[in-house]
Design a protein around this motif. Structure first.
Motif, PDB file in Angstrom:
ATOM      1  N   LYS A  50       6.533   9.730  -8.555  1.00  0.00           N
ATOM      2  CA  LYS A  50       7.823   9.978  -9.184  1.00  0.00           C
ATOM      3  C   LYS A  50       8.462  11.222  -8.572  1.00  0.00           C
ATOM      4  O   LYS A  50       7.796  12.245  -8.402  1.00  0.00           O
ATOM      5  CB  LYS A  50       7.619  10.179 -10.687  1.00  0.00           C
ATOM      6  N   GLY A  51       9.735  11.102  -8.212  1.00  0.00           N
ATOM      7  CA  GLY A  51      10.436  12.239  -7.630  1.00  0.00           C
ATOM      8  C   GLY A  51      10.443  12.248  -6.108  1.00  0.00           C
ATOM      9  O   GLY A  51      11.220  12.983  -5.506  1.00  0.00           O
ATOM     10  N   ASP A  52       9.584  11.433  -5.489  1.00  0.00           N
ATOM     11  CA  ASP A  52       9.628  11.322  -4.024  1.00  0.00           C
ATOM     12  C   ASP A  52      10.998  10.799  -3.594  1.00  0.00           C
ATOM     13  O   ASP A  52      11.664  10.082  -4.342  1.00  0.00           O
ATOM     14  CB  ASP A  52       8.557  10.338  -3.517  1.00  0.00           C
ATOM     15  N   ILE A  53      11.359  11.143  -2.363  1.00  0.00           N
ATOM     16  CA  ILE A  53      12.653  10.730  -1.837  1.00  0.00           C
ATOM     17  C   ILE A  53      12.476   9.583  -0.843  1.00  0.00           C
ATOM     18  O   ILE A  53      11.545   9.596  -0.035  1.00  0.00           O
ATOM     19  CB  ILE A  53      13.355  11.930  -1.152  1.00  0.00           C
ATOM     20  N   LEU A  97      19.367   5.938  -7.901  1.00  0.00           N
ATOM     21  CA  LEU A  97      20.393   6.438  -6.998  1.00  0.00           C
ATOM     22  C   LEU A  97      20.322   7.961  -6.918  1.00  0.00           C
ATOM     23  O   LEU A  97      20.222   8.632  -7.940  1.00  0.00           O
ATOM     24  CB  LEU A  97      21.757   6.030  -7.551  1.00  0.00           C
ATOM     25  N   ASP A  98      20.334   8.492  -5.708  1.00  0.00           N
ATOM     26  CA  ASP A  98      20.325   9.953  -5.599  1.00  0.00           C
ATOM     27  C   ASP A  98      21.578  10.453  -4.894  1.00  0.00           C
ATOM     28  O   ASP A  98      22.354  11.198  -5.476  1.00  0.00           O
ATOM     29  CB  ASP A  98      19.062  10.419  -4.873  1.00  0.00           C
ATOM     30  N   LYS A  99      21.777  10.042  -3.651  1.00  0.00           N
ATOM     31  CA  LYS A  99      22.877  10.629  -2.893  1.00  0.00           C
ATOM     32  C   LYS A  99      23.332   9.677  -1.805  1.00  0.00           C
ATOM     33  O   LYS A  99      22.521   9.176  -1.025  1.00  0.00           O
ATOM     34  CB  LYS A  99      22.394  11.929  -2.258  1.00  0.00           C
ATOM     35  N   LYS A 100      24.624   9.428  -1.760  1.00  0.00           N
ATOM     36  CA  LYS A 100      25.185   8.657  -0.658  1.00  0.00           C
ATOM     37  C   LYS A 100      25.460   9.633   0.476  1.00  0.00           C
ATOM     38  O   LYS A 100      25.969  10.729   0.247  1.00  0.00           O
ATOM     39  CB  LYS A 100      26.488   7.999  -1.088  1.00  0.00           C
ATOM     40  N   ILE A 156      12.234   8.076  -6.298  1.00  0.00           N
ATOM     41  CA  ILE A 156      11.312   7.188  -6.997  1.00  0.00           C
ATOM     42  C   ILE A 156      11.395   7.536  -8.480  1.00  0.00           C
ATOM     43  O   ILE A 156      11.166   8.675  -8.880  1.00  0.00           O
ATOM     44  CB  ILE A 156       9.855   7.376  -6.480  1.00  0.00           C
ATOM     45  N   HIS A 157      11.705   6.549  -9.270  1.00  0.00           N
ATOM     46  CA  HIS A 157      11.935   6.775 -10.697  1.00  0.00           C
ATOM     47  C   HIS A 157      10.725   6.369 -11.527  1.00  0.00           C
ATOM     48  O   HIS A 157      10.428   6.947 -12.557  1.00  0.00           O
ATOM     49  CB  HIS A 157      13.174   5.981 -11.131  1.00  0.00           C
ATOM     50  N   ASN A 184       0.823  -1.204   0.000  1.00  0.00           N
ATOM     51  CA  ASN A 184       0.000   0.000   0.000  1.00  0.00           C
ATOM     52  C   ASN A 184       0.861   1.258   0.000  1.00  0.00           C
ATOM     53  O   ASN A 184       0.531   2.240  -0.668  1.00  0.00           O
ATOM     54  CB  ASN A 184      -0.928   0.000   1.214  1.00  0.00           C
ATOM     55  N   ASN A 185       1.961   1.217   0.733  1.00  0.00           N
ATOM     56  CA  ASN A 185       2.875   2.358   0.725  1.00  0.00           C
ATOM     57  C   ASN A 185       3.507   2.543  -0.652  1.00  0.00           C
ATOM     58  O   ASN A 185       3.623   3.671  -1.137  1.00  0.00           O
ATOM     59  CB  ASN A 185       3.962   2.174   1.782  1.00  0.00           C
ATOM     60  N   LEU A 186       3.888   1.446  -1.271  1.00  0.00           N
ATOM     61  CA  LEU A 186       4.472   1.521  -2.617  1.00  0.00           C
ATOM     62  C   LEU A 186       3.548   2.247  -3.590  1.00  0.00           C
ATOM     63  O   LEU A 186       3.983   3.055  -4.402  1.00  0.00           O
ATOM     64  CB  LEU A 186       4.696   0.111  -3.201  1.00  0.00           C
ATOM     65  N   LYS A 187       2.260   1.924  -3.482  1.00  0.00           N
ATOM     66  CA  LYS A 187       1.298   2.491  -4.434  1.00  0.00           C
ATOM     67  C   LYS A 187       1.072   3.980  -4.220  1.00  0.00           C
ATOM     68  O   LYS A 187       0.545   4.659  -5.097  1.00  0.00           O
ATOM     69  CB  LYS A 187      -0.032   1.734  -4.334  1.00  0.00           C
ATOM     70  N   LEU A 188       1.451   4.464  -3.043  1.00  0.00           N
ATOM     71  CA  LEU A 188       1.290   5.895  -2.768  1.00  0.00           C
ATOM     72  C   LEU A 188       2.471   6.723  -3.243  1.00  0.00           C
ATOM     73  O   LEU A 188       2.431   7.946  -3.238  1.00  0.00           O
ATOM     74  CB  LEU A 188       1.126   6.097  -1.249  1.00  0.00           C
TER      75      LEU A 188
END
Length: 136
Positions: A43-46, A86-89, A64-65, A36-40
């Motif tokens: 795109k662009g969420d961190i 990948l965004d930031k280490k 989220i790509h 359910n969380n996945l479906k919410l």
DNA sequence: GCCAACGTTGGC
DNA sequence: GCCAACGTTGGC
């Protein structure tokens, strides 16, 4: 914009794997709450990337790509996957022990519901974690 | 490796 | 619909 935390067992898929792949399909979710969380997710969420079992720390963040779509590894229409990028280490990882000692992070799903693998976090929690992990 | 917490399954 | 039995996850 929403913020999330994704848990991964590094023996299955670690941050190092992600650094190589850059983009990966986040599959294998077989839990309704996590689904359910996945479906919410948009795109662009961190999402923060947490290593369970080994390390038990937050090591970096992803974006989220691609939003939820049918899990190609099963015919079962109940299950979904997302793609993450990948965004930031982080300069410094944040361990579970440190999270438990931080008053601002006591309500984090990691602490309260340790088995859930995909969970939302608040902006306040995200900001706190981000600032700890990227201090000079 | 142990165990607590939680999810799932199936008998009734 | 309840609940016991069982399986899985994840911290330690």
């Amino acid at each position: 914009m929403n913020y999330w935390l994704l848990k991964s067992d590094p023996e299955t898929y670690s941050w190092v794997n992600l650094e190589k792949d850059k983009i990966t399909m986040w599959d294998g979710i077989r839990n309704y709450q996590a689904r359910n969380n996945l479906k919410l997710m948009k795109k662009g969420d961190i999402a923060l990337f947490y290593h369970s079992n080994l390390g038990t720390d937050i090591v970096g963040q992803v974006k989220i790509h691609k939003e939820a779509y049918q899990d190609p590894s099963t015919e079962d229409e109940r299950w979904f996957v997302i793609d993450i990028k990948l965004d930031k280490k982080f300069k410094k990882s944040l361990t579970l022990a440190e999270i438990k000692q931080n008053n601002l992070l006591q309500n984090l799903g990691l602490v309260k519901q340790s088995r859930l693998s995909v969970m939302p976090i608040t902006l306040e929690e995200y900001n706190e974690i981000y600032s700890i992990c990227n201090k000079k």
